[in-house]
Motif scaffolding. Structure first.
Motif, PDB file in Angstrom:
ATOM      1  N   ALA A 125     -18.437  -0.118  71.424  1.00 37.72           N
ATOM      2  CA  ALA A 125     -18.377   0.989  72.382  1.00 37.72           C
ATOM      3  C   ALA A 125     -17.429   0.644  73.516  1.00 37.72           C
ATOM      4  O   ALA A 125     -17.402  -0.488  73.998  1.00 37.72           O
ATOM      5  CB  ALA A 125     -19.765   1.282  72.935  1.00 37.72           C
ATOM      6  N   VAL A 126     -16.632   1.610  73.923  1.00 35.47           N
ATOM      7  CA  VAL A 126     -15.726   1.464  75.059  1.00 35.47           C
ATOM      8  C   VAL A 126     -15.997   2.600  76.036  1.00 35.47           C
ATOM      9  O   VAL A 126     -16.110   3.758  75.636  1.00 35.47           O
ATOM     10  CB  VAL A 126     -14.250   1.487  74.608  1.00 35.47           C
ATOM     11  N   ILE A 127     -16.120   2.256  77.319  1.00 36.19           N
ATOM     12  CA  ILE A 127     -16.396   3.219  78.375  1.00 36.19           C
ATOM     13  C   ILE A 127     -15.117   3.500  79.155  1.00 36.19           C
ATOM     14  O   ILE A 127     -14.401   2.571  79.530  1.00 36.19           O
ATOM     15  CB  ILE A 127     -17.467   2.670  79.343  1.00 36.19           C
ATOM     16  N   LYS A 128     -14.841   4.778  79.390  1.00 38.67           N
ATOM     17  CA  LYS A 128     -13.718   5.162  80.248  1.00 38.67           C
ATOM     18  C   LYS A 128     -14.215   6.041  81.386  1.00 38.67           C
ATOM     19  O   LYS A 128     -15.046   6.920  81.190  1.00 38.67           O
ATOM     20  CB  LYS A 128     -12.644   5.892  79.438  1.00 38.67           C
ATOM     21  N   ASP A 129     -13.669   5.789  82.573  1.00 37.04           N
ATOM     22  CA  ASP A 129     -14.077   6.487  83.786  1.00 37.04           C
ATOM     23  C   ASP A 129     -13.014   7.506  84.172  1.00 37.04           C
ATOM     24  O   ASP A 129     -11.887   7.139  84.511  1.00 37.04           O
ATOM     25  CB  ASP A 129     -14.262   5.462  84.913  1.00 37.04           C
ATOM     26  N   ALA A 130     -13.373   8.795  84.162  1.00 36.68           N
ATOM     27  CA  ALA A 130     -12.425   9.839  84.542  1.00 36.68           C
ATOM     28  C   ALA A 130     -12.331  10.012  86.055  1.00 36.68           C
ATOM     29  O   ALA A 130     -11.419  10.665  86.547  1.00 36.68           O
ATOM     30  CB  ALA A 130     -12.813  11.160  83.898  1.00 36.68           C
ATOM     31  N   ASN A 131     -13.287   9.452  86.781  1.00 35.27           N
ATOM     32  CA  ASN A 131     -13.279   9.485  88.249  1.00 35.27           C
ATOM     33  C   ASN A 131     -13.129  10.912  88.787  1.00 35.27           C
ATOM     34  O   ASN A 131     -12.292  11.199  89.636  1.00 35.27           O
ATOM     35  CB  ASN A 131     -12.176   8.573  88.797  1.00 35.27           C
ATOM     36  N   LEU A 132     -13.967  11.819  88.258  1.00 37.87           N
ATOM     37  CA  LEU A 132     -14.035  13.222  88.685  1.00 37.87           C
ATOM     38  C   LEU A 132     -12.765  14.016  88.387  1.00 37.87           C
ATOM     39  O   LEU A 132     -12.557  15.093  88.947  1.00 37.87           O
ATOM     40  CB  LEU A 132     -14.371  13.319  90.183  1.00 37.87           C
ATOM     41  N   ASP A 133     -11.930  13.518  87.493  1.00 35.53           N
ATOM     42  CA  ASP A 133     -10.669  14.183  87.147  1.00 35.53           C
ATOM     43  C   ASP A 133     -10.778  14.689  85.702  1.00 35.53           C
ATOM     44  O   ASP A 133     -10.681  13.905  84.754  1.00 35.53           O
ATOM     45  CB  ASP A 133      -9.517  13.197  87.290  1.00 35.53           C
ATOM     46  N   GLN A 134     -10.965  16.011  85.534  1.00 33.66           N
ATOM     47  CA  GLN A 134     -11.149  16.544  84.193  1.00 33.66           C
ATOM     48  C   GLN A 134      -9.907  16.363  83.329  1.00 33.66           C
ATOM     49  O   GLN A 134     -10.013  16.115  82.120  1.00 33.66           O
ATOM     50  CB  GLN A 134     -11.518  18.028  84.258  1.00 33.66           C
ATOM     51  N   ALA A 135      -8.721  16.455  83.919  1.00 31.90           N
ATOM     52  CA  ALA A 135      -7.493  16.242  83.148  1.00 31.90           C
ATOM     53  C   ALA A 135      -7.445  14.811  82.612  1.00 31.90           C
ATOM     54  O   ALA A 135      -7.037  14.577  81.469  1.00 31.90           O
ATOM     55  CB  ALA A 135      -6.262  16.523  84.011  1.00 31.90           C
ATOM     56  N   GLN A 136      -7.878  13.851  83.433  1.00 29.04           N
ATOM     57  CA  GLN A 136      -7.914  12.463  82.981  1.00 29.04           C
ATOM     58  C   GLN A 136      -8.931  12.285  81.860  1.00 29.04           C
ATOM     59  O   GLN A 136      -8.689  11.559  80.900  1.00 29.04           O
ATOM     60  CB  GLN A 136      -8.253  11.527  84.137  1.00 29.04           C
ATOM     61  N   GLN A 137     -10.044  12.974  81.961  1.00 29.38           N
ATOM     62  CA  GLN A 137     -11.053  12.858  80.923  1.00 29.38           C
ATOM     63  C   GLN A 137     -10.526  13.364  79.579  1.00 29.38           C
ATOM     64  O   GLN A 137     -10.808  12.780  78.527  1.00 29.38           O
ATOM     65  CB  GLN A 137     -12.314  13.631  81.319  1.00 29.38           C
ATOM     66  N   ILE A 138      -9.757  14.427  79.611  1.00 23.35           N
ATOM     67  CA  ILE A 138      -9.158  14.943  78.372  1.00 23.35           C
ATOM     68  C   ILE A 138      -8.199  13.907  77.791  1.00 23.35           C
ATOM     69  O   ILE A 138      -8.178  13.674  76.570  1.00 23.35           O
ATOM     70  CB  ILE A 138      -8.453  16.277  78.644  1.00 23.35           C
ATOM     71  N   ILE A 167     -16.983   6.414  74.950  1.00 26.40           N
ATOM     72  CA  ILE A 167     -17.864   6.982  75.975  1.00 26.40           C
ATOM     73  C   ILE A 167     -17.007   7.323  77.189  1.00 26.40           C
ATOM     74  O   ILE A 167     -16.368   6.440  77.762  1.00 26.40           O
ATOM     75  CB  ILE A 167     -18.971   5.995  76.387  1.00 26.40           C
ATOM     76  N   THR A 168     -16.966   8.580  77.580  1.00 30.37           N
ATOM     77  CA  THR A 168     -16.225   8.966  78.771  1.00 30.37           C
ATOM     78  C   THR A 168     -17.177   9.597  79.775  1.00 30.37           C
ATOM     79  O   THR A 168     -17.973  10.466  79.427  1.00 30.37           O
ATOM     80  CB  THR A 168     -15.068   9.934  78.453  1.00 30.37           C
ATOM     81  N   THR A 169     -17.098   9.152  81.024  1.00 28.92           N
ATOM     82  CA  THR A 169     -17.994   9.627  82.060  1.00 28.92           C
ATOM     83  C   THR A 169     -17.220  10.169  83.249  1.00 28.92           C
ATOM     84  O   THR A 169     -16.071   9.782  83.490  1.00 28.92           O
ATOM     85  CB  THR A 169     -18.949   8.505  82.521  1.00 28.92           C
ATOM     86  N   SER A 170     -17.848  11.042  83.998  1.00 28.40           N
ATOM     87  CA  SER A 170     -17.193  11.671  85.140  1.00 28.40           C
ATOM     88  C   SER A 170     -17.003  10.710  86.306  1.00 28.40           C
ATOM     89  O   SER A 170     -16.050  10.837  87.075  1.00 28.40           O
ATOM     90  CB  SER A 170     -18.009  12.876  85.611  1.00 28.40           C
ATOM     91  N   MET A 171     -17.902   9.727  86.445  1.00 26.09           N
ATOM     92  CA  MET A 171     -17.852   8.868  87.631  1.00 26.09           C
ATOM     93  C   MET A 171     -18.653   7.601  87.380  1.00 26.09           C
ATOM     94  O   MET A 171     -19.820   7.503  87.728  1.00 26.09           O
ATOM     95  CB  MET A 171     -18.405   9.624  88.847  1.00 26.09           C
ATOM     96  N   TYR A 172     -18.000   6.615  86.781  1.00 23.60           N
ATOM     97  CA  TYR A 172     -18.719   5.385  86.404  1.00 23.60           C
ATOM     98  C   TYR A 172     -19.290   4.665  87.613  1.00 23.60           C
ATOM     99  O   TYR A 172     -20.297   3.956  87.500  1.00 23.60           O
ATOM    100  CB  TYR A 172     -17.767   4.458  85.635  1.00 23.60           C
ATOM    101  N   THR A 173     -18.683   4.804  88.791  1.00 25.14           N
ATOM    102  CA  THR A 173     -19.185   4.120  89.978  1.00 25.14           C
ATOM    103  C   THR A 173     -20.463   4.750  90.523  1.00 25.14           C
ATOM    104  O   THR A 173     -21.082   4.196  91.435  1.00 25.14           O
ATOM    105  CB  THR A 173     -18.127   4.090  91.100  1.00 25.14           C
TER     106      THR A 173
END
Length: 334
Positions: A81-94, A53-59
């Motif tokens: 399930a594992v959650i990852k927070d990209a923190n509004l960074d699309q490159a990080q989400q990729i 699970i990847t999200t744009s902004m877990y906070t």
């Protein structure tokens, strides 16, 4: 002018940042560090395998609820399930999607940072033959072809209904400032709906539309600037809960809560608390819990059958002070 609190009917009952106050992990959630580039630890997979699970902004409070609810539901079905927070960074989400692929994920759920830039992440999933489910964000037709399903809400109507209520409470006359965040189509649709509703009122002047704001601090700073630049402003709209909280803080600090009508879309617990103390007047409540449940059900269905039910488009509920008790109960506010 002194704001007039209105009475309205909530549209159908109810799920973020889009977007809201800060949340926390609340114990062992299986989420990696918010700097997910520095931590890619995966907890032991369930018997049926890993769901990423990847999200744009877990906070963002709403996205915390969404991700945690999905995680709980799919783990009850035997998946890890594992959650990852990209923190509004699309490159990080990729990069996070690449990590999930390398870890052998059975399915990846993506709440995109950028409704266009997320395409590369979807293409990686397709190349790896891993089904990808989009949640919350609005996608163009070209990207919808790359996902197994999409779970969204009716953001345009939410913005439109908020705009209609703002105009009603202003009596069809006033001066408005608007915050938007168009890189995320979910926020763009909210802003478009709001602006369309306001445009139906010849007596309302839009002083400025400012794009690119998605956090509390940014919204507070821009509102402070507006209060200096436009002392005649009578209403301010924010595209998500983060913006609503930032706007409310600035208006409260300036002792303008009785003079400036504040509205937003999301209606998370921070918004409801601000409404209770008079710093927020109108919001549209996101059906976040229902969206999360629908996403989890579809994720499990895809893994069990290879198919996904028809994509839902869930409805927001309009909320003013008269509906406060209903949404205090929804978010568990005492």
């Amino acid at each position: 002018m002194r704001k007039v609190l209105g009475i309205l009917l909530c549209i159908s009952m109810m799920a973020s940042l889009s977007a809201c106050s800060s949340g926390n992990n609340g114990g062992n959630t299986g989420k990696v560090s918010e700097d997910s580039s520095a931590a890619t630890e995966v907890m032991g997979q369930g018997d049926k395998g890993l769901i990423g699970i990847t999200t744009s902004m877990y906070t963002n409070e709403g996205l915390t609820i969404m991700c945690d609810t999905i995680k709980e539901k799919v783990e009850s079905e035997g998946y890890q399930a594992v959650i990852k927070d990209a923190n509004l960074d699309q490159a990080q989400q990729i990069k996070d999607v690449e990590d999930f692929i390398s870890q052998g994920a059975k399915l990846i759920i993506v709440e995109a940072c950028d409704s266009v830039g997320v395409k590369s992440a979807f293409e990686l999933c397709n190349k790896a033959e891993i089904p990808v489910l989009s949640v919350n964000q609005i996608l163009g037709d070209d990207l919808l072809k790359l996902v197994i399903g999409s779970v969204t809400s009716d953001n345009y109507t939410a913005g439109y209904e908020v705009g209609k209520e703002v105009a009603r409470q202003l009596g069809g006359k006033g001066k408005i400032c608007i915050l938007t965040y168009d890189v995320a189509f979910v926020c763009r649709e909210r802003g478009d709906g709001f602006k369309d509703a306001i445009a139906e009122n010849e007596g309302i002047e839009v002083l400025e539309v400012f794009d690119g704001v998605c956090t509390e601090d940014e919204a507070m700073k821009k509102t402070e600037d507006w209060l200096q630049q436009f002392p005649e402003v009578t209403a301010i709209f924010g595209n998500n809960s983060n913006c609503g909280i930032g706007i409310s803080a600035a208006v409260r600090s300036a002792n303008k809560t009785d003079d400036i009508l504040v509205a937003n879309v999301d209606g998370l617990s921070g918004d409801i608390r601000n409404m209770e103390d008079g710093a927020l007047d109108i919001t549209a409540v996101y059906p976040m819990k229902e969206l999360a449940a629908a996403a989890a059900d579809r994720a499990v269905a895809v893994l069990n059958t290879g198919k996904c039910e028809e994509d839902p488009k869930l409805k927001f509920s309009l909320c003013t002070i008269d509906d406060l008790d209903t949404y205090k109960e929804y978010w568990g506010i005492k």
